[in-house]
Design an enzyme around this catalytic site. Structure first.
Site, short mmCIF file in Angstrom:
data_model
loop_
_atom_site.label_atom_id
_atom_site.label_comp_id
_atom_site.label_asym_id
_atom_site.label_seq_id
_atom_site.Cartn_x
_atom_site.Cartn_y
_atom_site.Cartn_z
N GLY A 39 0.87 -1.18 0.00
CA GLY A 39 0.00 0.00 0.00
C GLY A 39 0.89 1.22 0.00
N THR A 210 10.03 11.51 -10.86
CA THR A 210 10.93 10.37 -10.70
C THR A 210 11.12 9.69 -12.05
OG1 THR A 210 9.21 8.77 -10.08
CG2 THR A 210 10.20 10.05 -8.29
N THR A 238 8.99 -2.91 -7.04
CA THR A 238 7.73 -2.54 -6.37
C THR A 238 8.05 -1.71 -5.12
OG1 THR A 238 6.82 -4.67 -7.07
CG2 THR A 238 5.57 -3.45 -5.40
N ASP A 242 7.75 4.64 -3.48
CA ASP A 242 7.36 4.87 -2.08
C ASP A 242 8.60 5.09 -1.20
OD1 ASP A 242 4.72 4.50 -2.81
OD2 ASP A 242 4.81 2.34 -2.44
N SER A 272 16.38 -0.21 -1.67
CA SER A 272 15.13 -0.95 -1.43
C SER A 272 14.82 -1.94 -2.54
CB SER A 272 13.96 0.01 -1.26
OG SER A 272 13.59 0.57 -2.50
N GLY A 277 9.58 -7.55 -2.63
CA GLY A 277 8.54 -6.93 -1.80
C GLY A 277 8.79 -5.44 -1.62
P1 ATP Z 1 7.16 2.05 -8.42
O1 ATP Z 1 5.77 2.28 -8.97
O2 ATP Z 1 7.85 0.85 -9.00
O3 ATP Z 1 7.24 2.11 -6.94
P2 ATP Z 1 7.62 4.60 -9.59
O4 ATP Z 1 7.21 4.34 -11.02
O5 ATP Z 1 6.70 5.34 -8.72
O6 ATP Z 1 8.07 3.27 -8.91
P3 ATP Z 1 10.28 5.26 -10.43
O7 ATP Z 1 10.52 6.54 -11.12
O8 ATP Z 1 10.32 4.02 -11.25
O9 ATP Z 1 8.96 5.43 -9.58
O10 ATP Z 1 11.35 5.05 -9.28
C1 ATP Z 1 11.38 5.89 -8.12
C2 ATP Z 1 12.82 6.10 -7.71
O11 ATP Z 1 13.40 4.83 -7.38
C3 ATP Z 1 13.71 6.67 -8.80
O12 ATP Z 1 13.61 8.08 -8.86
C4 ATP Z 1 15.07 6.16 -8.36
O13 ATP Z 1 15.57 6.94 -7.32
C5 ATP Z 1 14.75 4.77 -7.81
N1 ATP Z 1 14.86 3.70 -8.83
C6 ATP Z 1 13.84 3.12 -9.49
N2 ATP Z 1 14.30 2.16 -10.34
C7 ATP Z 1 15.64 2.13 -10.18
C8 ATP Z 1 16.70 1.35 -10.76
N3 ATP Z 1 16.46 0.39 -11.68
N4 ATP Z 1 17.98 1.60 -10.34
C9 ATP Z 1 18.23 2.55 -9.41
N5 ATP Z 1 17.28 3.32 -8.82
C10 ATP Z 1 15.99 3.12 -9.20
O1 RIB Z 2 3.78 1.45 -4.76
C1 RIB Z 2 3.74 0.07 -4.53
C2 RIB Z 2 2.43 -0.31 -3.94
O2 RIB Z 2 1.40 -0.09 -4.87
C3 RIB Z 2 2.33 -1.77 -3.58
O3 RIB Z 2 2.81 -2.05 -2.28
C4 RIB Z 2 0.86 -2.09 -3.78
O4 RIB Z 2 0.17 -2.25 -2.57
C5 RIB Z 2 0.30 -0.93 -4.59
O5 RIB Z 2 -0.57 -0.20 -3.84
#
Ligand code: ATP
Ligand code: RIB
Length: 296
Positions: A39, A210, A238, A242, A272, A277
């Site tokens: 979440g 991001t 994932t 966050d 992370s 997870g």
């Molecule tokens: P998610 O939905 O998977 O949680 P998101 O789409 O909201 O992510 P992203 O822009 O993909 O956001 O990633 C958030 C941040 O995580 C990036 O700004 C970066 O700091 C880090 N990050 C994501 N993917 C990578 C990667 N492959 N290597 C290094 N850092 C990463």
């Molecule tokens: O941002 C990742 C989260 O999106 C997951 O933990 C899932 O619960 C969805 O809400």
């Protein structure tokens, strides 16, 4: 002076690991089932708490096993759950995640998260009004997000709005938020008819986009400034966004500059994604410090 209130979603993440995604009408065998805490709201709360922020979680869960597990997990992460409400006529939110071919796809069943309304916010106001920063995401109803942004703005409380998952929010109130942190896709959904780079530049540090492994970008002196990400081998992205948001928020309430807070967010997110997870790989402050020391 590092009090963060997160008003948002709590889910159990039910993840299937498979070699590929099934096409419509197809059945395939997967490799592994992984059930873990998730979440966007709870993830951001845990990310900030692991890094030393004093965090309160405001939200709703159902009166079921997942709701109890979520409450216990937040308490184990030293998060105040005084304003986490258990509802008796709805199930806890769940996220159904497929992890295949190096990426995730997610269906969220909001359940109790859809019941986070103005009353829930008003009841939690004693915590909210003494917060140094309030964090909110798009996994609770949009009218509630609007109410939070407007009420916090009127009370001069900083708000970080992470507009995920993507939604078209009204700029009239969206832009009352102190920080707006979409990914590239979410940014296009917020400003559908605009050039996204120009939009980020025009917002001069208010919008932080991001960019996955590339890091993050924001507008400064009429240009797009990039704070680069760190090169790591991802296991599961994932919750990367966050972790970034929770870490960035923690650095901001700790008084760091924008550039330094963004670098901190990138470092925490890079750490992370090296575990399966959303929450498992979220680092402690000591782990981020050691990682940053190694990276310089
Ligand atoms: P998610 O939905 O998977 O949680 P998101 O789409 O909201 O992510 P992203 O822009 O993909 O956001 O990633 C958030 C941040 O995580 C990036 O700004 C970066 O700091 C880090 N990050 C994501 N993917 C990578 C990667 N492959 N290597 C290094 N850092 C990463
Ligand atoms: O941002 C990742 C989260 O999106 C997951 O933990 C899932 O619960 C969805 O809400």
């Amino acid at each position: 002076m590092n009090r963060i209130v997160v008003i948002g979603s709590c889910n159990m993440d039910i993840t299937v690991l498979a070699d590929k995604r099934p096409t419509a009408g197809e059945t395939i065998l997967g490799n592994e089932l992984h059930i873990a805490h998730g979440g966007k709201g709870a993830n951001q709360a845990v990310a900030a708490a692991r890094l030393g922020a004093e965090v309160t979680m405001v939200g709703c869960v159902g009166n079921d096993v997942y709701g109890e597990m979520i409450r216990t997990n937040l308490i184990n992460n030293h998060i105040n759950v005084d304003y986490l409400v258990t509802l008796h006529d709805v199930t806890t939110g769940t996220a159904h995640i497929t992890l295949a071919e190096g990426d995730n796809s997610i269906i969220v069943i909001p359940g109790a998260n859809a019941r986070v309304d103005e009353n829930i916010v008003d009841n939690a106001w004693p915590a909210i009004e003494s917060a140094d920063l309030v964090m909110v995401q798009n996994e609770i109803p949009v009218p509630t997000i609007e109410y939070i942004v407007k009420r916090c703005h009127a009370a001069r409380i900083k708000v970080l709005l992470n507009p995920a998952p993507a939604a078209d929010l009204n700029p009239d109130w969206l832009e009352l938020a102190t920080y707006i942190t979409p990914n590239e896709h979410e940014l296009s959904a917020l400003y559908p008819s605009q050039d996204t780079t120009e939009t980020v530049i025009a917002h001069n540090g208010q919008i932080i986009v991001t960019l996955g492994s590339k890091g993050v970008g924001y507008g400064a002196d009429g240009e797009l400034r990039i704070i680069p990400g760190f090169s790591v081998k991802p296991v599961d992205t994932t919750g990367a966004g966050d972790t970034f948001n929770g870490a960035f928020a923690t650095a901001i309430v700790n008084g760091e500059s924008l550039d330094s807070a963004l670098r901190y967010g990138n470092a925490a997110a890079a750490l992370s994604i090296q575990a399966l997870g959303a929450q498992e790989g979220m680092p402690t402050a000591e782990q981020v410090s050691a990682f940053l020391a190694d990276a310089t």
